[in-house]
Design a protein around this motif. Sequence first.
Motif, PDB file in Angstrom:
ATOM      1  N   ASN A   1     -28.645 -76.413  25.449  1.00 38.21           N
ATOM      2  CA  ASN A   1     -28.746 -76.633  24.007  1.00 38.21           C
ATOM      3  C   ASN A   1     -28.140 -75.474  23.229  1.00 38.21           C
ATOM      4  N   ASP A   2     -28.364 -74.239  23.684  1.00 35.56           N
ATOM      5  CA  ASP A   2     -27.760 -73.081  23.018  1.00 35.56           C
ATOM      6  C   ASP A   2     -26.236 -73.167  23.049  1.00 35.56           C
ATOM      7  N   THR A   3     -25.693 -73.677  24.141  1.00 34.07           N
ATOM      8  CA  THR A   3     -24.238 -73.826  24.240  1.00 34.07           C
ATOM      9  C   THR A   3     -23.733 -74.823  23.207  1.00 34.07           C
ATOM     10  N   ASP A   4     -24.483 -75.909  22.996  1.00 30.53           N
ATOM     11  CA  ASP A   4     -24.109 -76.868  21.948  1.00 30.53           C
ATOM     12  C   ASP A   4     -24.131 -76.206  20.574  1.00 30.53           C
ATOM     13  N   ILE A   5     -25.108 -75.321  20.334  1.00 30.59           N
ATOM     14  CA  ILE A   5     -25.193 -74.591  19.061  1.00 30.59           C
ATOM     15  C   ILE A   5     -23.994 -73.669  18.900  1.00 30.59           C
ATOM     16  N   VAL A   6     -23.666 -72.928  19.962  1.00 30.08           N
ATOM     17  CA  VAL A   6     -22.517 -72.016  19.916  1.00 30.08           C
ATOM     18  C   VAL A   6     -21.236 -72.792  19.629  1.00 30.08           C
ATOM     19  N   TRP A   7     -21.066 -73.927  20.301  1.00 29.09           N
ATOM     20  CA  TRP A   7     -19.849 -74.713  20.090  1.00 29.09           C
ATOM     21  C   TRP A   7     -19.788 -75.255  18.657  1.00 29.09           C
ATOM     22  N   SER A   8     -20.925 -75.638  18.093  1.00 27.58           N
ATOM     23  CA  SER A   8     -20.950 -76.096  16.709  1.00 27.58           C
ATOM     24  C   SER A   8     -20.467 -74.996  15.757  1.00 27.58           C
ATOM     25  N   ILE A   9     -20.934 -73.775  15.995  1.00 31.40           N
ATOM     26  CA  ILE A   9     -20.551 -72.631  15.148  1.00 31.40           C
ATOM     27  C   ILE A   9     -19.061 -72.334  15.288  1.00 31.40           C
ATOM     28  N   LEU A  10     -18.557 -72.311  16.512  1.00 29.15           N
ATOM     29  CA  LEU A  10     -17.149 -71.977  16.742  1.00 29.15           C
ATOM     30  C   LEU A  10     -16.217 -73.098  16.282  1.00 29.15           C
ATOM     31  N   LYS A  11     -16.631 -74.339  16.502  1.00 29.14           N
ATOM     32  CA  LYS A  11     -15.796 -75.467  16.080  1.00 29.14           C
ATOM     33  C   LYS A  11     -15.598 -75.466  14.568  1.00 29.14           C
ATOM     34  N   LYS A  12     -16.669 -75.123  13.854  1.00 31.01           N
ATOM     35  CA  LYS A  12     -16.586 -75.054  12.394  1.00 31.01           C
ATOM     36  C   LYS A  12     -15.578 -74.005  11.940  1.00 31.01           C
ATOM     37  N   GLU A  13     -15.389 -72.969  12.756  1.00 33.01           N
ATOM     38  CA  GLU A  13     -14.446 -71.904  12.427  1.00 33.01           C
ATOM     39  C   GLU A  13     -13.043 -72.184  12.958  1.00 33.01           C
ATOM     40  N   GLY A  14     -12.832 -73.361  13.554  1.00 31.06           N
ATOM     41  CA  GLY A  14     -11.485 -73.750  13.968  1.00 31.06           C
ATOM     42  C   GLY A  14     -11.141 -73.492  15.419  1.00 31.06           C
ATOM     43  N   PHE A  15     -12.085 -73.037  16.220  1.00 29.84           N
ATOM     44  CA  PHE A  15     -11.810 -72.837  17.642  1.00 29.84           C
ATOM     45  C   PHE A  15     -11.686 -74.191  18.337  1.00 29.84           C
ATOM     46  N   GLU A  16     -11.006 -74.202  19.466  1.00 32.27           N
ATOM     47  CA  GLU A  16     -10.854 -75.407  20.271  1.00 32.27           C
ATOM     48  C   GLU A  16     -11.562 -75.215  21.604  1.00 32.27           C
ATOM     49  N   LYS A  17     -11.966 -76.317  22.222  1.00 35.46           N
ATOM     50  CA  LYS A  17     -12.651 -76.271  23.518  1.00 35.46           C
ATOM     51  C   LYS A  17     -11.753 -76.833  24.595  1.00 35.46           C
ATOM     52  N   THR A  18     -11.818 -76.234  25.777  1.00 36.15           N
ATOM     53  CA  THR A  18     -11.065 -76.753  26.913  1.00 36.15           C
ATOM     54  C   THR A  18     -11.932 -76.721  28.160  1.00 36.15           C
TER      55      THR A  18
ATOM     56  N   ARG B   1      -8.482 -69.955  18.977  1.00 36.23           N
ATOM     57  CA  ARG B   1      -8.178 -69.934  20.387  1.00 36.23           C
ATOM     58  C   ARG B   1      -9.017 -70.958  21.139  1.00 36.23           C
ATOM     59  N   LYS B   2      -8.634 -71.202  22.397  1.00 34.28           N
ATOM     60  CA  LYS B   2      -9.312 -72.202  23.215  1.00 34.28           C
ATOM     61  C   LYS B   2     -10.438 -71.544  24.014  1.00 34.28           C
ATOM     62  N   VAL B   3     -11.607 -72.201  23.984  1.00 28.19           N
ATOM     63  CA  VAL B   3     -12.811 -71.646  24.584  1.00 28.19           C
ATOM     64  C   VAL B   3     -13.212 -72.469  25.805  1.00 28.19           C
ATOM     65  N   PHE B   4     -13.567 -71.758  26.884  1.00 24.82           N
ATOM     66  CA  PHE B   4     -14.091 -72.378  28.099  1.00 24.82           C
ATOM     67  C   PHE B   4     -15.535 -71.914  28.268  1.00 24.82           C
TER      68      PHE B   4
END
Length: 575
Positions: free
Chosen positions: A87-104, A73-76
């Motif tokens: 920096n924590d947000t960058d870490i969270v996005w790295s974890i979710l991106k690896k699992e196939g989530f998308e960012k919007t 799903r797409k994450v905001f």
Amino acid sequence: MIINTSRQFLKLFHKSPYKCRCLSDSSVSVLKEKLKSGPSLKDFLSESVGAPEVITHAPHIPYLQGFRDTVKRKVFFDVYGCQMNLNDTDIVWSILKKEGFEKTDIENEADIFLVMTCSIREGAETKIWHRLDHLRGFKRRRALSQNRDKPVKIGILGCMAERLKEKLIEKEKAVDVVAGPDSYRDLPRLLALTENGQTAVNVLLSLDETYADVVPVRLNKDSVSAFISIMRGCDNMCTYCIVPFTRGRERSRPIDSIVDEVKHLRDQGVKEVTLLGQNVNSYRDVSQQTEKYDTKLVDGFKTVYKSKKGGLRFADLLDKVSAVDPEMRIRFTAAHPKDFPDEVLEVISSRPNVCKLLHLPAQSGSSAVLERMRRGHTREAYQRLVDRVRELVPGVGLSTDMICGFCGETDEEFEETMSLLDLVNYNVAFLFPYSMREKTTAYRRYKDDVPEHVKRERHFKMVELYRKKCTILNEKEIGNTHLVLVEGTVPKTGQIMGRNELYLKVVFEQTEIPSQEGMRSIKPGDYVGVKIVAARASVLTGVPLYHTTLAEFYRRYAWADRHTDEAKLHYSSLR
């Protein structure tokens, strides 16, 4: 009775008179095989011998093996608070991106809203409650719309998630995920659990989680600067501070993993790195052997904990990180005054690319207030440190945090804070009225007895004095040339904007200036020599003179030999 192994469980199960009522023999056979190959008790226990192990790789979690969320799903992202949260947000996005989530970045496209929260002051939490009101309405509208097959999920991350978990779950019925600062690896599983209508919560604090193996994926890839988290948590236990209760105990990443991340950012074109931590200069890497033993504190400072033994320290880290690329600026925040021994100051002084803006948070100018705050020093010890810093690091700039209206603060104690602000000449200051937080020692021990209108009046006086002092300091720079790292443009005026070594904004007009390749225009990531022609409290205005490199600029001002009297004079004139 305690069941220690799966074999014991099977023996007890076979003796049970209820066996036949719940499972058939074939089901029992299947269960036996699963239990044999499944985790045993030892998978859920670990021995702690000596210093706690620092996690440097993705941990093996047996009960999550094979688990994957099939709905991508797409994450905001909504980010509030300090640079650590960025920096924590960058870490969270790295974890979710690896699992196939998308960012919007578009709300209407989002299926998941993740709010990175801050609990340090009441004002920050108030903003987040208002944002949750908006998201709750957005979620309700989505449920009634044509897109109701894509329900919105709301996640609360970070410090507020840990501090107010019960309130978030009970009051905010719209919240689906609550994840504390040490549980970001668990987010894919937590988000998947919400598909069945559950509220998923993980706010456990860790003694070893540093996310050292997670390479953050920057949300703003075009930025010339980046943040690197080098340690997490805080052991200082200042009476006013919520951080030890929301971020946990101090633990540091191994130096090698930090250096590798700096190299990774260098290869991406990043020109400035800020090392982050709640108490960044108490960094201590216990993953490597070292001859160092007791932690060195500044004279006149003390802690609530015993001296920590062994480990590579902040001076070692600064030495290695600054050596990665002499053309990359190194900053660090937030610091504690007690952790600036001479060995740290000498590294800062000797490396041109380590910025000479040091954060020395005083919090108060009154020794009596400092004692109630449990800061571990007096006003006099702090002033001696300021003098020592200026002696060892010529041209240094100072920043600070100050609180007014702390429990029991009298008019006389407040005036001591004002006198310290006047005396030290800070280049940057973060000034706040006191906001009592639950769980802190002050909440249990003291009364928040300074009226709100008095806090506001004192805060206004501090800001007024600070802006006056900054204007005087900045006007002294008129006519001097500063090294500016260009960041981008000012949206309203179209002017070029960058920052000097002391993190002050410098603005100037776009034009072509000399470079090694001839005349060319100015772009983000350039180092530019800028002559200052006007100054305000928070912004300098200049005229760009030439393109340069960091090393070449400081060679012009005899940096390499600035310990001589003549070089010190050159460098002072630059300031």
